[in-house]
Design a protein around this motif. Structure first.
Motif, mmCIF file in Angstrom:
data_model
loop_
_atom_site.group_PDB
_atom_site.id
_atom_site.type_symbol
_atom_site.label_atom_id
_atom_site.label_comp_id
_atom_site.label_asym_id
_atom_site.label_seq_id
_atom_site.Cartn_x
_atom_site.Cartn_y
_atom_site.Cartn_z
ATOM 1 N N THR A 139 -9.770 3.290 -2.479
ATOM 2 C CA THR A 139 -8.563 3.213 -1.664
ATOM 3 C C THR A 139 -7.606 2.198 -2.282
ATOM 4 O OG1 THR A 139 -9.822 3.769 0.330
ATOM 5 C CG2 THR A 139 -7.669 2.754 0.650
ATOM 6 N N SER A 140 -6.383 2.631 -2.550
ATOM 7 C CA SER A 140 -5.399 1.795 -3.240
ATOM 8 C C SER A 140 -4.226 1.454 -2.336
ATOM 9 C CB SER A 140 -4.868 2.522 -4.485
ATOM 10 O OG SER A 140 -5.919 2.819 -5.377
ATOM 11 N N PHE A 141 -3.740 0.249 -2.457
ATOM 12 C CA PHE A 141 -2.538 -0.169 -1.740
ATOM 13 C C PHE A 141 -1.330 0.591 -2.278
ATOM 14 C CE2 PHE A 141 1.259 -2.882 -1.905
ATOM 15 C CZ PHE A 141 1.497 -3.030 -0.539
ATOM 16 N N VAL A 142 -0.470 1.038 -1.356
ATOM 17 C CA VAL A 142 0.740 1.758 -1.734
ATOM 18 C C VAL A 142 1.994 0.974 -1.356
ATOM 19 C CG1 VAL A 142 2.123 3.857 -1.378
ATOM 20 C CG2 VAL A 142 -0.370 4.021 -1.572
ATOM 21 N N ASP A 143 2.089 0.554 -0.097
ATOM 22 C CA ASP A 143 3.302 -0.102 0.347
ATOM 23 C C ASP A 143 3.044 -0.828 1.660
ATOM 24 O OD1 ASP A 143 5.923 -0.932 0.239
ATOM 25 O OD2 ASP A 143 6.793 1.068 0.408
ATOM 26 N N ALA A 144 3.993 -1.671 2.033
ATOM 27 C CA ALA A 144 3.935 -2.389 3.302
ATOM 28 C C ALA A 144 5.239 -2.187 4.048
ATOM 29 C CB ALA A 144 3.676 -3.873 3.071
ATOM 30 N N GLU A 145 5.151 -1.991 5.346
ATOM 31 C CA GLU A 145 6.335 -1.893 6.194
ATOM 32 C C GLU A 145 6.532 -3.217 6.904
ATOM 33 O OE1 GLU A 145 6.990 2.575 7.624
ATOM 34 O OE2 GLU A 145 5.160 1.699 8.448
ATOM 35 N N VAL A 146 7.693 -3.823 6.682
ATOM 36 C CA VAL A 146 7.992 -5.154 7.202
ATOM 37 C C VAL A 146 9.141 -5.063 8.197
ATOM 38 C CG1 VAL A 146 8.724 -7.486 6.597
ATOM 39 C CG2 VAL A 146 7.195 -6.228 5.067
ATOM 40 N N LYS A 147 8.988 -5.756 9.312
ATOM 41 C CA LYS A 147 10.047 -5.838 10.307
ATOM 42 C C LYS A 147 10.076 -7.247 10.879
ATOM 43 C CE LYS A 147 11.832 -3.686 14.544
ATOM 44 N NZ LYS A 147 11.581 -2.651 15.591
ATOM 45 N N ASP A 148 11.263 -7.845 10.870
ATOM 46 C CA ASP A 148 11.453 -9.185 11.420
ATOM 47 C C ASP A 148 10.475 -10.195 10.821
ATOM 48 O OD1 ASP A 148 13.499 -8.226 13.071
ATOM 49 O OD2 ASP A 148 12.081 -7.687 14.650
ATOM 50 N N GLY A 149 10.291 -10.115 9.506
ATOM 51 C CA GLY A 149 9.442 -11.077 8.813
ATOM 52 C C GLY A 149 7.958 -10.928 9.077
ATOM 53 N N ARG A 150 7.549 -9.728 9.463
ATOM 54 C CA ARG A 150 6.139 -9.493 9.765
ATOM 55 C C ARG A 150 5.726 -8.137 9.206
ATOM 56 N NH1 ARG A 150 2.703 -7.153 13.330
ATOM 57 N NH2 ARG A 150 0.875 -8.403 13.941
ATOM 58 N N ILE A 151 4.537 -8.077 8.608
ATOM 59 C CA ILE A 151 4.015 -6.791 8.140
ATOM 60 C C ILE A 151 3.519 -6.009 9.355
ATOM 61 C CG2 ILE A 151 2.248 -5.620 6.774
ATOM 62 C CD1 ILE A 151 2.316 -7.973 4.838
ATOM 63 N N GLU A 152 4.173 -4.872 9.640
ATOM 64 C CA GLU A 152 3.761 -4.053 10.774
ATOM 65 C C GLU A 152 2.667 -3.070 10.386
ATOM 66 O OE1 GLU A 152 7.091 -2.182 12.714
ATOM 67 O OE2 GLU A 152 7.295 -3.949 14.006
ATOM 68 N N SER A 153 2.738 -2.565 9.161
ATOM 69 C CA SER A 153 1.723 -1.607 8.727
ATOM 70 C C SER A 153 1.595 -1.637 7.212
ATOM 71 C CB SER A 153 2.064 -0.192 9.193
ATOM 72 O OG SER A 153 3.300 0.226 8.644
ATOM 73 N N VAL A 154 0.437 -1.217 6.757
ATOM 74 C CA VAL A 154 0.149 -1.119 5.329
ATOM 75 C C VAL A 154 -0.204 0.331 5.027
ATOM 76 C CG1 VAL A 154 -1.439 -1.805 3.487
ATOM 77 C CG2 VAL A 154 -0.603 -3.514 5.118
ATOM 78 N N ILE A 155 0.432 0.886 4.029
ATOM 79 C CA ILE A 155 0.150 2.251 3.605
ATOM 80 C C ILE A 155 -0.798 2.205 2.419
ATOM 81 C CG2 ILE A 155 1.144 4.420 2.772
ATOM 82 C CD1 ILE A 155 3.815 3.440 4.027
ATOM 83 N N VAL A 156 -1.876 2.953 2.518
ATOM 84 C CA VAL A 156 -2.858 3.019 1.438
ATOM 85 C C VAL A 156 -3.108 4.475 1.080
ATOM 86 C CG1 VAL A 156 -3.995 0.865 2.113
ATOM 87 C CG2 VAL A 156 -4.851 3.042 3.002
ATOM 88 N N HIS A 157 -3.676 4.675 -0.097
ATOM 89 C CA HIS A 157 -4.040 6.027 -0.524
ATOM 90 C C HIS A 157 -5.549 6.122 -0.642
ATOM 91 C CE1 HIS A 157 -4.806 9.380 -3.356
ATOM 92 N NE2 HIS A 157 -3.855 9.951 -2.642
ATOM 93 N N ARG A 158 -6.112 6.948 0.222
ATOM 94 C CA ARG A 158 -7.540 7.251 0.144
ATOM 95 C C ARG A 158 -7.728 8.513 -0.691
ATOM 96 N NH1 ARG A 158 -8.990 8.238 6.232
ATOM 97 N NH2 ARG A 158 -7.109 9.498 6.012
ATOM 98 N N LYS A 159 -8.970 8.834 -1.009
ATOM 99 C CA LYS A 159 -9.231 10.077 -1.732
ATOM 100 C C LYS A 159 -8.733 11.279 -0.933
ATOM 101 C CE LYS A 159 -11.060 12.442 -5.128
ATOM 102 N NZ LYS A 159 -10.479 12.390 -6.475
ATOM 103 N N ASN A 160 -8.786 11.162 0.390
ATOM 104 C CA ASN A 160 -8.346 12.256 1.242
ATOM 105 C C ASN A 160 -6.911 12.111 1.713
ATOM 106 O OD1 ASN A 160 -9.632 10.074 2.461
ATOM 107 N ND2 ASN A 160 -10.080 11.181 4.343
ATOM 108 N N GLY A 161 -6.114 11.299 0.991
ATOM 109 C CA GLY A 161 -4.683 11.253 1.255
ATOM 110 C C GLY A 161 -4.180 9.916 1.745
ATOM 111 N N LEU A 162 -2.882 9.858 2.000
ATOM 112 C CA LEU A 162 -2.231 8.647 2.490
ATOM 113 C C LEU A 162 -2.608 8.393 3.943
ATOM 114 C CD1 LEU A 162 1.340 9.304 1.069
ATOM 115 C CD2 LEU A 162 -0.251 7.579 0.239
ATOM 116 N N CYS A 163 -2.700 7.109 4.285
ATOM 117 C CA CYS A 163 -2.915 6.755 5.684
ATOM 118 C C CYS A 163 -2.300 5.389 5.957
ATOM 119 C CB CYS A 163 -4.388 6.791 6.066
ATOM 120 S SG CYS A 163 -5.363 5.396 5.496
#
Length: 458
Positions: A139-163
């Motif tokens: 599972t690899s890190f793809v991106d982070a969603e940031v709002k108001d100086g806080r990471i709200e979610s992290v997008i990763v890539h699993r073998k079975n797709g993005l989550c």
């Protein structure tokens, strides 16, 4: 090209650790043992990072410069003890210098820890499972969603797709500060004053070495170690010179770093030097991997042809990833300065104490390095603020990409202090998650108390 895809949160841990290298697995175990619901994602099918995928060995010293007091303890010491119990390591207390275990180097190399990478994989899996960490390999890190100086979610890539993962606290243990950079944290890439990044190395292991022959050759030449114009003439430089004269060596190295492993016939080789590699760029890394294997081929042939005791040596394995010493240094609440280390400063908010030497490869050219050791018995502290990045309230950064000037990072980048940093980051993350406190506002006095209770020497 515009691409969009609707993703839903699949995992909701309290603490997410991105990267399962030496720092990452310690961060995950520490956070879980301190009561947090923890998830660890790792791009390989195993943890250990440079120690396993990169074949970097041994663990550099966990002692003071004189080799009298073990400074880095806690989860590092527990890991070593578990390895020793299954024959997977030799305890550093039994390793003196100079010796085959230290490439016959004395300064800065007393009390290193030889270990077996395959045994380390098992021990890490066991420690993570016992702590209750949810592990997601491949599972690899793809991106982070940031709002108001806080990471709200992290997008990763699993073998079975993005989550999507939505944690309370994120610990960036990628080594390169990938999560921090994606979140907008400012950083320095390498040493921006000089425009240089420490060179990369392709580690490899050889077997079927005759220890008695190689040691006899060393004993004949041990008094011929010297330093000139920023270049160390150490292990096997007498054979390198002969090979160069014969046209069998064209590498910009004059010595060979070789370290005996747990078994006397197996050795780890730290010699190849690939200049100008940017470990945050796939095209650059690809060039480095290819060049690294080409250098390994030449070095191994040199061993067989020239080095006594290696006539029948076998190439066992090259690292499955390039050994990277330096990429990003994030901008944090505090910055570790090389003067702090050399002056043996121990700030009140120190979460790690160490005595690892300032070691900057290629500083004066590809054959050179700068190596500055502390006085015997001395050590320095790494403050908590070096792991707290600017601008993001729920992110901690651990490992070689903490907030440090490039030369200071040359000391704390090695695996042993990185493991200690991981324990500190994991403990802090659990505290922040349970109290809904921004990581920058944690009570460092309480954090230090928890670390001491976890076996850390402060």
């Amino acid at each position: 090209m515009i691409y969009s895809k609707e993703l839903k949160a699949v995992y909701t841990p309290e603490v997410l650790v991105v990267g399962g290298g030496p720092s990452g697995f310690c961060a995950a175990v520490a956070a879980a043992r301190n009561g947090a619901d923890v998830m660890l994602v790792e791009q390989n099918g195993f943890c250990g990072g440079m120690a396993t995928a990169g074949l970097v060995a041994p663990f550099m010293t966990c002692y003071d410069q004189g080799g009298t007091e073990m400074l880095i303890r806690g989860l590092f010491e527990e890991t070593v003890n578990r390895l020793c119990a299954i024959g997977g390591a030799i305890h550093p207390s039994k390793i003196d210098a100079p010796s085959a275990f230290t490439s016959y180097i004395t300064v800065g190399h007393k009390r290193v820890t030889p270990f077996r990478a395959e045994a380390l994989k098992l021990v890490i899996d066991e420690m993570l499972a016992e702590a209750g960490v949810k592990v997601l390999y491949h599972t690899s890190f793809v991106d982070a969603e940031v709002k108001d100086g806080r990471i709200e979610s992290v997008i990763v890539h699993r073998k079975n797709g993005l989550c999507v993962i939505t944690p309370k606290i994120v610990i960036d243990c990628t080594g390169d500060g990938d999560v921090a950079a994606a979140s907008g944290v400012p950083f320095e890439l390498g040493n921006e004053k000089t425009g240089k990044i420490q060179p990369a190395t392709m580690f490899f292991r050889i077997g079927n070495v005759d220890l008695s022959k190689i040691e006899a050759d060393y004993m004949e030449n041990i008094d011929n170690f010297y330093r000139k114009d920023g270049v160390n003439y150490r292990s096997l430089h007498w054979w390198v010179e002969k090979a160069r004269e014969a046209g069998d060596w064209n590498l910009d190295r004059v010595s060979v770093g070789l370290f005996r492993g747990v078994d006397e016939d197996e050795w780890s080789i730290n010699t190849s030097r690939i200049m100008g590699i940017d470990g945050t760029d796939s095209e650059s890394l690809t060039r480095g991997e290819i060049e690294g294997r080409q250098q390994v081929d030449q070095i191994f042939k040199f061993f067989v042809k020239y080095v006594p005791g290696c006539e029948n040596a076998k190439l066992l394995q090259t690292g499955s990833t390039l050994g990277i010493r330096e990429t990003r240094h994030i901008k944090g609440k505090k910055c570790l300065m090389v003067e702090d280390l050399l002056n043996c400063a121990v700030p009140e908010d120190s979460v790690v104490i160490a005595a690892n030497s300032v070691d900057i490869h290629g500083k004066f050219g590809p054959r050179s390095n700068e190596y500055i050791a502390l006085p015997a018995g001395k050590y320095y502290g790494i403050p908590y603020g070096t792991m707290v990045p600017e601008g993001i309230s729920n992110l901690l950064v651990s490992g070689r990409c903490i907030s440090a000037e490039s030369d200071a990072a040359g000391a704390v980048r090695v695996m042993t202090p990185c493991m200690a940093l991981g324990q500190a980051a994991g403990t802090a993350a659990a505290m922040a998650a349970s109290s809904d406190t921004p990581v920058a506002d944690l009570d460092t006095g309480l954090l230090r108390e928890k670390l001491i209770a976890g076996g850390v020497r402060l």
